[in-house]
Design a protein around this motif. Structure first.
Motif, PDB file in Angstrom:
ATOM      1  N   GLU A  48      61.904  39.168 -37.025  1.00 60.24           N
ATOM      2  CA  GLU A  48      61.580  38.448 -35.781  1.00 60.24           C
ATOM      3  C   GLU A  48      62.541  37.277 -35.578  1.00 60.24           C
ATOM      4  O   GLU A  48      62.920  36.971 -34.451  1.00 60.24           O
ATOM      5  CB  GLU A  48      60.127  37.928 -35.841  1.00 60.24           C
ATOM      6  CG  GLU A  48      59.091  39.016 -35.633  1.00 60.24           C
ATOM      7  CD  GLU A  48      57.653  38.487 -35.671  1.00 60.24           C
ATOM      8  OE1 GLU A  48      56.757  39.296 -35.923  1.00 60.24           O
ATOM      9  OE2 GLU A  48      57.442  37.268 -35.475  1.00 60.24           O
ATOM     10  N   PHE A  49      62.928  36.649 -36.689  1.00 59.76           N
ATOM     11  CA  PHE A  49      63.845  35.513 -36.604  1.00 59.76           C
ATOM     12  C   PHE A  49      65.202  35.978 -36.060  1.00 59.76           C
ATOM     13  O   PHE A  49      65.756  35.371 -35.143  1.00 59.76           O
ATOM     14  CB  PHE A  49      64.007  34.872 -37.994  1.00 59.76           C
ATOM     15  CG  PHE A  49      64.788  33.585 -37.979  1.00 59.76           C
ATOM     16  CD1 PHE A  49      64.164  32.373 -37.712  1.00 59.76           C
ATOM     17  CD2 PHE A  49      66.150  33.583 -38.221  1.00 59.76           C
ATOM     18  CE1 PHE A  49      64.885  31.191 -37.688  1.00 59.76           C
ATOM     19  CE2 PHE A  49      66.882  32.407 -38.205  1.00 59.76           C
ATOM     20  CZ  PHE A  49      66.242  31.208 -37.941  1.00 59.76           C
ATOM     21  N   PHE A  50      65.714  37.086 -36.634  1.00 56.69           N
ATOM     22  CA  PHE A  50      67.022  37.592 -36.186  1.00 56.69           C
ATOM     23  C   PHE A  50      66.963  38.061 -34.729  1.00 56.69           C
ATOM     24  O   PHE A  50      67.898  37.867 -33.967  1.00 56.69           O
ATOM     25  CB  PHE A  50      67.492  38.748 -37.088  1.00 56.69           C
ATOM     26  CG  PHE A  50      67.776  38.321 -38.508  1.00 56.69           C
ATOM     27  CD1 PHE A  50      68.329  37.070 -38.790  1.00 56.69           C
ATOM     28  CD2 PHE A  50      67.489  39.168 -39.582  1.00 56.69           C
ATOM     29  CE1 PHE A  50      68.585  36.675 -40.099  1.00 56.69           C
ATOM     30  CE2 PHE A  50      67.746  38.782 -40.891  1.00 56.69           C
ATOM     31  CZ  PHE A  50      68.282  37.527 -41.147  1.00 56.69           C
ATOM     32  N   GLU A  51      65.833  38.670 -34.380  1.00 57.77           N
ATOM     33  CA  GLU A  51      65.640  39.133 -33.002  1.00 57.77           C
ATOM     34  C   GLU A  51      65.698  37.941 -32.031  1.00 57.77           C
ATOM     35  O   GLU A  51      66.374  37.990 -31.004  1.00 57.77           O
ATOM     36  CB  GLU A  51      64.255  39.777 -32.914  1.00 57.77           C
ATOM     37  CG  GLU A  51      64.183  41.036 -32.062  1.00 57.77           C
ATOM     38  CD  GLU A  51      62.812  41.666 -32.221  1.00 57.77           C
ATOM     39  OE1 GLU A  51      61.981  41.440 -31.337  1.00 57.77           O
ATOM     40  OE2 GLU A  51      62.571  42.334 -33.258  1.00 57.77           O
ATOM     41  N   ALA A  52      64.992  36.884 -32.409  1.00 59.39           N
ATOM     42  CA  ALA A  52      64.993  35.667 -31.589  1.00 59.39           C
ATOM     43  C   ALA A  52      66.410  35.092 -31.509  1.00 59.39           C
ATOM     44  O   ALA A  52      66.855  34.646 -30.443  1.00 59.39           O
ATOM     45  CB  ALA A  52      64.025  34.643 -32.183  1.00 59.39           C
ATOM     46  N   CYS A  53      67.122  35.114 -32.634  1.00 64.29           N
ATOM     47  CA  CYS A  53      68.489  34.572 -32.678  1.00 64.29           C
ATOM     48  C   CYS A  53      69.383  35.314 -31.688  1.00 64.29           C
ATOM     49  O   CYS A  53      70.162  34.699 -30.963  1.00 64.29           O
ATOM     50  CB  CYS A  53      69.073  34.694 -34.086  1.00 64.29           C
ATOM     51  SG  CYS A  53      68.394  33.496 -35.226  1.00 64.29           S
ATOM     52  N   GLU A  54      69.250  36.640 -31.652  1.00 62.16           N
ATOM     53  CA  GLU A  54      70.082  37.452 -30.736  1.00 62.16           C
ATOM     54  C   GLU A  54      69.828  37.028 -29.291  1.00 62.16           C
ATOM     55  O   GLU A  54      70.760  36.898 -28.504  1.00 62.16           O
ATOM     56  CB  GLU A  54      69.755  38.947 -30.918  1.00 62.16           C
ATOM     57  CG  GLU A  54      70.466  39.607 -32.094  1.00 62.16           C
ATOM     58  CD  GLU A  54      71.993  39.562 -31.983  1.00 62.16           C
ATOM     59  OE1 GLU A  54      72.515  39.608 -30.861  1.00 62.16           O
ATOM     60  OE2 GLU A  54      72.655  39.463 -33.040  1.00 62.16           O
ATOM     61  N   LYS A  55      68.556  36.832 -28.964  1.00 64.79           N
ATOM     62  CA  LYS A  55      68.202  36.456 -27.585  1.00 64.79           C
ATOM     63  C   LYS A  55      68.742  35.065 -27.236  1.00 64.79           C
ATOM     64  O   LYS A  55      69.231  34.837 -26.137  1.00 64.79           O
ATOM     65  CB  LYS A  55      66.673  36.485 -27.412  1.00 64.79           C
ATOM     66  CG  LYS A  55      66.104  37.894 -27.376  1.00 64.79           C
ATOM     67  CD  LYS A  55      64.599  37.854 -27.209  1.00 64.79           C
ATOM     68  CE  LYS A  55      64.036  39.278 -27.202  1.00 64.79           C
ATOM     69  NZ  LYS A  55      62.580  39.290 -27.315  1.00 64.79           N
ATOM     70  N   PRO A  97      59.154  32.983 -34.467  1.00 65.96           N
ATOM     71  CA  PRO A  97      59.341  34.110 -35.394  1.00 65.96           C
ATOM     72  C   PRO A  97      58.600  33.887 -36.704  1.00 65.96           C
ATOM     73  O   PRO A  97      58.646  32.798 -37.272  1.00 65.96           O
ATOM     74  CB  PRO A  97      60.857  34.138 -35.614  1.00 65.96           C
ATOM     75  CG  PRO A  97      61.343  32.791 -35.222  1.00 65.96           C
ATOM     76  CD  PRO A  97      60.411  32.278 -34.187  1.00 65.96           C
ATOM     77  N   ARG A  98      57.912  34.975 -37.163  1.00 65.50           N
ATOM     78  CA  ARG A  98      57.137  34.849 -38.405  1.00 65.50           C
ATOM     79  C   ARG A  98      57.811  35.562 -39.575  1.00 65.50           C
ATOM     80  O   ARG A  98      57.556  35.266 -40.718  1.00 65.50           O
ATOM     81  CB  ARG A  98      55.726  35.404 -38.193  1.00 65.50           C
ATOM     82  CG  ARG A  98      54.903  34.543 -37.240  1.00 65.50           C
ATOM     83  CD  ARG A  98      53.536  35.091 -37.028  1.00 65.50           C
ATOM     84  NE  ARG A  98      53.586  36.467 -36.519  1.00 65.50           N
ATOM     85  CZ  ARG A  98      52.525  37.144 -36.117  1.00 65.50           C
ATOM     86  NH1 ARG A  98      51.338  36.587 -36.171  1.00 65.50           N
ATOM     87  NH2 ARG A  98      52.644  38.380 -35.663  1.00 65.50           N
ATOM     88  N   THR A  99      58.654  36.556 -39.231  1.00 65.79           N
ATOM     89  CA  THR A  99      59.331  37.304 -40.297  1.00 65.79           C
ATOM     90  C   THR A  99      60.846  37.197 -40.103  1.00 65.79           C
ATOM     91  O   THR A  99      61.314  36.737 -39.059  1.00 65.79           O
ATOM     92  CB  THR A  99      58.943  38.788 -40.245  1.00 65.79           C
ATOM     93  OG1 THR A  99      59.386  39.299 -38.987  1.00 65.79           O
ATOM     94  CG2 THR A  99      57.456  38.986 -40.399  1.00 65.79           C
ATOM     95  N   TYR A 100      61.585  37.664 -41.120  1.00 65.65           N
ATOM     96  CA  TYR A 100      63.050  37.625 -41.028  1.00 65.65           C
ATOM     97  C   TYR A 100      63.525  38.428 -39.808  1.00 65.65           C
ATOM     98  O   TYR A 100      64.392  37.972 -39.062  1.00 65.65           O
ATOM     99  CB  TYR A 100      63.687  38.219 -42.297  1.00 65.65           C
ATOM    100  CG  TYR A 100      63.572  37.345 -43.548  1.00 65.65           C
ATOM    101  CD1 TYR A 100      62.921  36.126 -43.519  1.00 65.65           C
ATOM    102  CD2 TYR A 100      64.129  37.768 -44.756  1.00 65.65           C
ATOM    103  CE1 TYR A 100      62.812  35.339 -44.665  1.00 65.65           C
ATOM    104  CE2 TYR A 100      64.045  36.989 -45.904  1.00 65.65           C
ATOM    105  CZ  TYR A 100      63.370  35.782 -45.857  1.00 65.65           C
ATOM    106  OH  TYR A 100      63.272  35.011 -46.985  1.00 65.65           O
TER     107      TYR A 100
END
Lengths: 287, 424
Positions: free
Chosen positions: B172-179, B167-170
């Motif tokens: 994208e980070f949260f999206e990755a966290c959900e997955k 993840p490069r942005t906040y």
């Protein structure tokens, strides 16, 4: 008295005088000087006038630490008096193994505070602590003794009471033994119940001891340091940050010797005022 | 025969050490050098000093690991107070240098005529170099090594969760966290203890990254970017609120035991991970995530450690020569090889002397690319207490959610102002 005798007198008070000068008078005087300086031990002392006081009155964390300490005292002192009085009464009666129990209750007082705190750290641990394991075994939920901002300070107050209660039991025992037995005999002839005897004879005659216990545990409680230092480090959310711990951090963690000395003097004044108020309200003339 | 061999070895070993001691005792000029007390840096220091002593019999150096104490900064302050400082020390944290200077403990290095040529030879980016200049205009520290804080992630967990790139942005980070959360794993982790230096691995690198390389102060004045600080507090508050980060500390390493998928750390972790990872374990590094609307190069906290000469030295010129030796290409190669730490120099990836190392250590290349885009801490006397204030607000706002990001930043600014005004 001859001159030789008076010289011997001076010589004999010398050890105390040296002790007093080195460990009481000099540190006190030096702390007073520090109040008006900024000093981090390494760089030369810098005179800053009343700047330490300006910071003190703007330091919200210090006032939070004082409030935390008062919360601790409001739980610790009543709990200590009730428990100490209860056990002192029991131990004043003719029970089996009385000497053994008296020694047993005094034991935590003589054990190092650090050792006891580490022991209680194990007892209070959230996942593996003894109390929570017992609660789980009985079908209850675990309690966050030291990790909840609401419960952490009461938990510390309970622990401190457990550690110190033995000392106050001894004070109350001495007070109870000084009450003349004839008063109880007369009350019994008059048909007084145990309840009446306790509240009409024991408690009023114990007033000087109660005052002593309140004053001593107030001063002791205001010095709350080891328990939060080891158990919680002042957290969570600064809920167990005591005034002494904050002063310690300012002095030895941030090297603000002058500011810590200012906080120390201010805090001593707060304690003095509270003790004067306590004595005014609790102290009574005893027959 | 065996006993003869044993005696020979004894004679050889002690004979050598006596020779070295004799050389040190007989030298006209003697210097003491303190290095960081970790095994790799002690090994590096011994090799370098050994070589120096062989090349310079007239200026002998004795190496000592920084004496044990609560922190290097406290040990050095105590040494300044006691007048027992070494001639040279290579573990100078810029956040503590203001106190050393105030105590008159350091030599201004830019007074040596070849200071500028040394800096040019190392091709240190100008903005990075300027961040080490003291308020009086002098350089009291020579930039030596950096350990940029970056995002460490578990490649296999990312693949399993269907995440294609770090993840490069906040968002994208949260999206990755959900997955990742769907796999029953905590997506990320940061140490929740309110210890002042802990914020160098969460709040501070995020603040630097999100603000395009800004720090907290301009000179002596507080210069916190209010909006950015709110964004960073809000980011971490979401991480804890959404249970992406656990509010706990682990008994075993949560990253290696695959209890978490991401954390924020520096290049020193590579040696540890390589030595302890289970078979098939894969990891990689990426820059610190930034707000969605951020444009430009991503900066981070560089955790720099520099070299200084203490004013108690009797041989300034010789100490300076030794410092120059410590930052030579030869020494920098050894710093990479032995310690896996990056020298602060602008030609890390261009210089042929280091090419072989980076070809063999591709993960270190990621850190080398990040190195020019790092920031340290400001030269402010009360930096430790400022970071203590950040830690308290971080705990209240991010970990426990007891304060809004707005309140946290306002409180932080208010307390920092009280601390700084008092210290002036």
């Amino acid at each position: 008295m001859s001159r030789v005798e008076s010289k011997a007198g001076y010589f004999m008070v010398m050890p105390y005088f040296v002790y007093f000068a080195a460990f009481v008078a000099y540190p006190l005087f030096f702390s007073f000087i520090l109040i008006f300086h900024r000093w981090n031990i390494v760089t030369p002392m810098e005179f800053i006038g009343l700047k330490n006081f300006v910071r003190l009155f703007r330091d919200e964390l210090f006032f939070k630490a004082i409030i935390n300490t008062l919360i601790f005292l409001s739980i610790h002192i009543p709990l200590q008096i009730v428990i100490a009085l209860f056990f002192a009464n029991l131990l004043n009666k003719q029970i089996k193994f009385r000497a053994f129990f008296r020694a047993l209750y005094f034991l935590p007082v003589v054990v190092s505070g650090v050792v006891i705190t580490i022991l209680w750290q194990q007892i209070y641990a959230y996942e593996t602590g003894l109390i929570n394991q017992m609660l789980l075994g009985l079908g209850f939920k675990k309690i966050p003794w030291l990790v909840s901002p609401e419960i952490a300070m009461p938990s510390i107050a309970v622990m401190a009471t457990w550690k110190n209660v033995g000392f106050y039991i001894v004070l109350f025992l001495a007070g109870l033994q000084s009450i003349p037995n004839e008063l109880y005999e007369v009350a019994e002839i008059d048909g007084a119940s145990n309840f009446q005897k306790f509240f009409r004879i024991t408690l009023p005659l114990l007033n000087p001891t109660v005052v002593l216990v309140v004053v001593l545990s107030t001063i002791g409680g205001f010095s709350l340091f080891i328990e939060p230092y080891i158990l919680t480090g002042g957290g969570p959310l600064d809920s167990t940050l005591s005034a002494m711990l904050y002063i310690y951090n300012q002095a030895f963690y941030f090297n603000h010797m002058g500011y810590a000395a200012t906080l120390g003097f201010f805090f001593a004044m707060v304690i003095l005022i509270i003790v004067i108020i306590q004595r005014k309200f609790i102290e009574r003339e005893v027959y | 025969m065996k006993s003869f061999l044993f005696l020979f070895i004894l004679f050889f070993v002690f004979g050598c050490s006596n020779d070295q001691k004799n050389a040190f005792n007989q030298a006209n000029k003697k210097l003491t050098y303190w290095c960081a007390p970790n095994p790799e840096e002690i090994e590096l220091a011994k090799i370098l000093v050994d070589k120096w002593n062989r090349l310079h019999p007239e200026i002998q150096v004795e190496v000592q690991a920084l004496p044990a104490g609560q922190s290097s900064e406290e040990v050095l302050l105590a040494a300044i107070a006691g007048g027992t400082t070494p001639d040279v020390c290579s573990n100078i944290w810029p956040g503590a240098i203001a106190e050393y200077i105030k105590a008159g403990g350091l030599v201004a290095l830019d007074e040596f005529e070849d200071f500028d040529s040394l800096i040019s030879a190392r091709k240190i980016p100008v903005d990075l170099l300027e961040s080490f200049r003291s308020k009086d205009g002098h350089f009291y520290q020579l930039p030596w090594k950096t350990n940029p804080v970056m995002l460490l992630y578990n490649v296999k967990i990312f693949e399993k969760a269907g995440i294609e790139r770090a993840p490069r942005t906040y968002s994208e980070f949260f999206e990755a966290c959900e997955k990742i959360k769907e796999l029953g794993i905590f997506p990320g982790y940061t140490d929740i203890r309110p210890i002042w230096w802990q914020r160098f691995f969460d709040f501070y690198p995020f603040y630097i990254a999100s603000s395009g390389g800004r720090t907290f102060f301009k000179g002596d004045d507080l210069d916190i970017d209010y909006e950015i600080a709110v964004k960073v507090f809000d980011f971490f508050r979401t991480c804890f609120k959404m249970k992406y980060f656990p509010i706990t500390n682990f008994q075993v390493d949560p990253f290696l035991s695959e209890k978490i998928a991401m954390r924020f750390t520096g290049p020193w972790t590579i040696t540890y991970l390589e030595g302890n990872k289970p078979s098939g374990f894969e990891y990689d590094f990426a820059p610190i995530p930034v707000p969605d609307d951020y444009q430009g190069k991503v900066y981070t906290y560089g955790d720099p450690k520099n070299i200084a000469i203490f004013s108690t030295t009797r041989y300034k010129r010789e100490a300076w020569e030794f410092v120059k030796f410590l930052v030579s290409e030869y020494s920098d190669s050894l710093l990479l090889e032995i310690c896996n730490q990056l020298p602060i120099r602008g030609d890390l990836l261009e210089n042929k002397k280091f090419a072989d190392y980076f070809n063999r250590n591709l993960k270190m290349k990621i850190f080398a690319e990040q190195a020019p885009f790092t920031r340290g801490v400001d030269e402010v006397v009360e930096m430790k207490e400022v970071f203590d204030a950040i830690s308290r607000e971080f705990e209240a706002c991010a970990v426990y959610g007891a304060k809004s990001p707005d309140e946290a930043v306002k409180n932080l600014i208010k307390r920092t102002k009280v601390i700084i005004e008092w210290s002036k």
